[in-house]
Design an enzyme around this catalytic site. Sequence first.
Site, PDB file in Angstrom:
ATOM      1  CG  LEU A  75      -1.895  -1.231   1.280  1.00  0.00           C
ATOM      2  CD1 LEU A  75      -2.824  -1.110   2.479  1.00  0.00           C
ATOM      3  CD2 LEU A  75      -2.679  -1.486   0.012  1.00  0.00           C
ATOM      4  CG  MET A 113       5.806   4.138   5.365  1.00  0.00           C
ATOM      5  SD  MET A 113       6.018   3.485   7.044  1.00  0.00           S
ATOM      6  CE  MET A 113       6.657   1.852   6.715  1.00  0.00           C
ATOM      7  CD  GLU A 114       8.764   6.136   0.819  1.00  0.00           C
ATOM      8  OE1 GLU A 114       8.002   5.526   0.050  1.00  0.00           O
ATOM      9  OE2 GLU A 114       8.341   6.805   1.781  1.00  0.00           O
ATOM     10  CG  ASP A 128      24.105 -10.329   5.194  1.00  0.00           C
ATOM     11  OD1 ASP A 128      23.943 -11.534   5.468  1.00  0.00           O
ATOM     12  OD2 ASP A 128      24.577  -9.936   4.112  1.00  0.00           O
TER      13      ASP A 128
END
Length: 161
Positions: A75, A113-114, A128
């Site tokens: 969304l 959100m970015e 990682d």
Amino acid sequence: MSQLTHINAAGEAHMVDVSAKAETVREARAEAFVTMLPETLAMIIDGSHHKGDVFATARIAGIQAAKRTWDLIPLCHPLMLSKVEVNLLADPEHSRVRIESLCRLTGKTGVEMEALTAASVAALTIYDMCKAVQKDMVIGPVRLLTKSGGKSGDFKADSHD
């Protein structure tokens, strides 16, 4: 209390229609932390990590993630970002890395959100790259620091460490 904007009258998830909104300059900053052993942080700082430059890789991953937020978070609108910045700072006193992201555009919807995605993915990338030497690193907190532009106005998080 505000309404959830991604839920329609029938209670179903939907993408918000921003077509009638005015284009304004919108900016958001977010931060994330990765806490680790002092020895792991020292490897990052002195460049002795066998996978290479951890900060450069995390920075690029964060930038790429901001550009792909629409593809990762259901969304979210695809946005034409005009600026994405990811800064990483080693904090030996707290044995952690602080990541701060900035996203900016001129558009019809915000970039919170970015910014959050950029900081989060940069943190995941550090994990990682360093998991071979330490698996119990801690990611967090991740939070929105500031937001400006748009109908809902500006936001600034309380400062705390």
